[in-house]
Design an enzyme around this catalytic site. Structure first.
Site, mmCIF file in Angstrom:
data_model
loop_
_atom_site.group_PDB
_atom_site.id
_atom_site.type_symbol
_atom_site.label_atom_id
_atom_site.label_comp_id
_atom_site.label_asym_id
_atom_site.label_seq_id
_atom_site.Cartn_x
_atom_site.Cartn_y
_atom_site.Cartn_z
ATOM 1 N N LYS A 10 0.817 -1.212 0.000
ATOM 2 C CA LYS A 10 0.000 0.000 0.000
ATOM 3 C C LYS A 10 0.860 1.277 0.000
ATOM 4 O O LYS A 10 2.065 1.226 0.283
ATOM 5 C CB LYS A 10 -0.934 -0.028 1.218
ATOM 6 C CG LYS A 10 -1.984 -1.147 1.142
ATOM 7 C CD LYS A 10 -2.980 -1.062 2.300
ATOM 8 C CE LYS A 10 -4.057 -2.130 2.174
ATOM 9 N NZ LYS A 10 -5.049 -2.051 3.288
ATOM 10 N N TYR A 50 -12.679 -1.942 -3.604
ATOM 11 C CA TYR A 50 -13.159 -2.070 -2.218
ATOM 12 C C TYR A 50 -14.686 -1.940 -2.139
ATOM 13 O O TYR A 50 -15.214 -1.565 -1.078
ATOM 14 C CB TYR A 50 -12.490 -1.026 -1.335
ATOM 15 C CG TYR A 50 -11.084 -1.391 -0.899
ATOM 16 C CD1 TYR A 50 -10.851 -2.514 -0.088
ATOM 17 C CD2 TYR A 50 -9.988 -0.618 -1.255
ATOM 18 C CE1 TYR A 50 -9.570 -2.841 0.335
ATOM 19 C CE2 TYR A 50 -8.696 -0.940 -0.833
ATOM 20 C CZ TYR A 50 -8.506 -2.053 -0.037
ATOM 21 O OH TYR A 50 -7.236 -2.376 0.394
ATOM 22 N N ASN A 113 -1.924 0.147 6.922
ATOM 23 C CA ASN A 113 -1.433 -1.141 7.410
ATOM 24 C C ASN A 113 -0.535 -1.871 6.417
ATOM 25 O O ASN A 113 -0.405 -3.092 6.464
ATOM 26 C CB ASN A 113 -2.607 -2.011 7.859
ATOM 27 C CG ASN A 113 -3.625 -2.223 6.747
ATOM 28 O OD1 ASN A 113 -3.406 -1.786 5.623
ATOM 29 N ND2 ASN A 113 -4.708 -2.897 7.068
ATOM 30 N N HIS A 116 -2.238 -5.414 1.543
ATOM 31 C CA HIS A 116 -3.557 -6.040 1.341
ATOM 32 C C HIS A 116 -3.361 -7.511 0.984
ATOM 33 O O HIS A 116 -2.384 -7.868 0.332
ATOM 34 C CB HIS A 116 -4.296 -5.354 0.177
ATOM 35 C CG HIS A 116 -5.486 -6.132 -0.303
ATOM 36 N ND1 HIS A 116 -6.729 -6.023 0.280
ATOM 37 C CD2 HIS A 116 -5.615 -7.077 -1.282
ATOM 38 C CE1 HIS A 116 -7.574 -6.850 -0.328
ATOM 39 N NE2 HIS A 116 -6.918 -7.501 -1.281
ATOM 40 N N GLU A 127 -9.883 -10.717 -7.505
ATOM 41 C CA GLU A 127 -8.925 -9.615 -7.314
ATOM 42 C C GLU A 127 -7.725 -9.734 -8.248
ATOM 43 O O GLU A 127 -7.206 -8.710 -8.723
ATOM 44 C CB GLU A 127 -8.466 -9.575 -5.859
ATOM 45 C CG GLU A 127 -9.597 -9.162 -4.906
ATOM 46 C CD GLU A 127 -9.167 -9.070 -3.451
ATOM 47 O OE1 GLU A 127 -10.017 -8.728 -2.619
ATOM 48 O OE2 GLU A 127 -7.975 -9.331 -3.148
HETATM 49 N N1 UDP Z 1 -9.789 -0.331 7.195
HETATM 50 C C1 UDP Z 1 -9.938 0.892 7.843
HETATM 51 N N2 UDP Z 1 -10.675 0.942 9.006
HETATM 52 C C2 UDP Z 1 -11.264 -0.161 9.543
HETATM 53 C C3 UDP Z 1 -11.110 -1.399 8.882
HETATM 54 C C4 UDP Z 1 -10.377 -1.443 7.712
HETATM 55 O O1 UDP Z 1 -9.446 1.900 7.378
HETATM 56 O O2 UDP Z 1 -11.903 -0.056 10.601
HETATM 57 C C5 UDP Z 1 -9.022 -0.391 5.942
HETATM 58 C C6 UDP Z 1 -7.665 -1.103 6.085
HETATM 59 O O3 UDP Z 1 -6.721 -0.462 5.234
HETATM 60 C C7 UDP Z 1 -8.008 -2.511 5.616
HETATM 61 C C8 UDP Z 1 -9.004 -2.225 4.497
HETATM 62 O O4 UDP Z 1 -9.765 -1.121 4.981
HETATM 63 O O5 UDP Z 1 -6.859 -3.218 5.183
HETATM 64 C C9 UDP Z 1 -9.933 -3.362 4.170
HETATM 65 O O6 UDP Z 1 -10.571 -3.782 5.359
HETATM 66 P P1 UDP Z 1 -10.773 -5.328 5.674
HETATM 67 O O7 UDP Z 1 -11.727 -5.420 6.821
HETATM 68 O O8 UDP Z 1 -11.121 -6.066 4.426
HETATM 69 O O9 UDP Z 1 -9.325 -5.782 6.230
HETATM 70 P P2 UDP Z 1 -8.181 -6.675 5.548
HETATM 71 O O10 UDP Z 1 -8.865 -7.748 4.744
HETATM 72 O O11 UDP Z 1 -7.354 -5.746 4.690
HETATM 73 O O12 UDP Z 1 -7.396 -7.220 6.700
HETATM 74 MG MG MG Z 2 -10.331 -7.605 3.340
#
Ligand code: UDP
Ligand code: MG
Length: 138
Positions: A10, A50, A113, A116, A127
């Site tokens: 990212k 997303y 974080n 992805h 994806e």
């Molecule tokens: N994210 C965020 N706030 C939240 C949860 C997720 O900004 O409370 C962002 C974060 O960058 C995350 C992405 O949205 O990686 C997608 O969320 P997901 O729940 O799918 O988490 P992941 O699969 O990436 O662990």
């Molecule tokens: Mg996710």
């Protein structure tokens, strides 16, 4: 059986010059990189990628973050690749992610974080097709 997953390094990790460190961890963990490219997502692309999160309160901020700079997208192959890559990344929130995981070592918080990963084989297929055509796999 070998499977593939989509990884994204990212914008926060690229901005912090951690791209090389993250790719080295991917290789050290036994993944094969089958395709890789750097690009900058448009807002439309990030909203589409997303789309499952479009009703969530963090959606607009997430799209802003993901379009704030370039990303590196990778097609990773390994036995059990989807689960293995999520294990190497660590939990979503970098504040909760253990040291030794990519999100624990290179991420900042629940949004920024570092990386992805697809969450299922079905979504990995979708994806991977979002970013790569068949001709781009090596
Ligand atoms: N994210 C965020 N706030 C939240 C949860 C997720 O900004 O409370 C962002 C974060 O960058 C995350 C992405 O949205 O990686 C997608 O969320 P997901 O729940 O799918 O988490 P992941 O699969 O990436 O662990
Ligand atoms: Mg996710």
């Amino acid at each position: 059986m070998s499977e593939m997953t989509l990884a994204i390094i990212k914008p926060d990790a690229i901005e912090a010059n951690n791209t090389g460190h993250i790719i080295q961890r991917i290789l050290d963990d036994g993944f094969k990189i089958r395709a890789m490219k750097m690009l900058r997502m448009s807002a439309t692309e990030a909203e589409s990628f997303y789309a499952v999160h479009r009703e969530r309160p963090f959606f607009a901020s997430l799209v802003h973050f993901m379009t704030s700079g370039p990303v590196v997208v990778l097609a990773l192959e390994k036995e059990n690749a989807v689960a293995e890559w999520r294990k190497l990344m660590g939990p979503t929130n970098s504040k909760d992610a253990p040291k030794g995981t990519i999100r624990g070592d290179f991420g900042t918080d629940v949004e920024r974080n570092a990386c992805h990963g697809s969450d299922s084989r079905e979504n990995a297929t979708i994806e991977l097709a979002f970013f790569f055509s068949k001709l781009e796999y090596c």
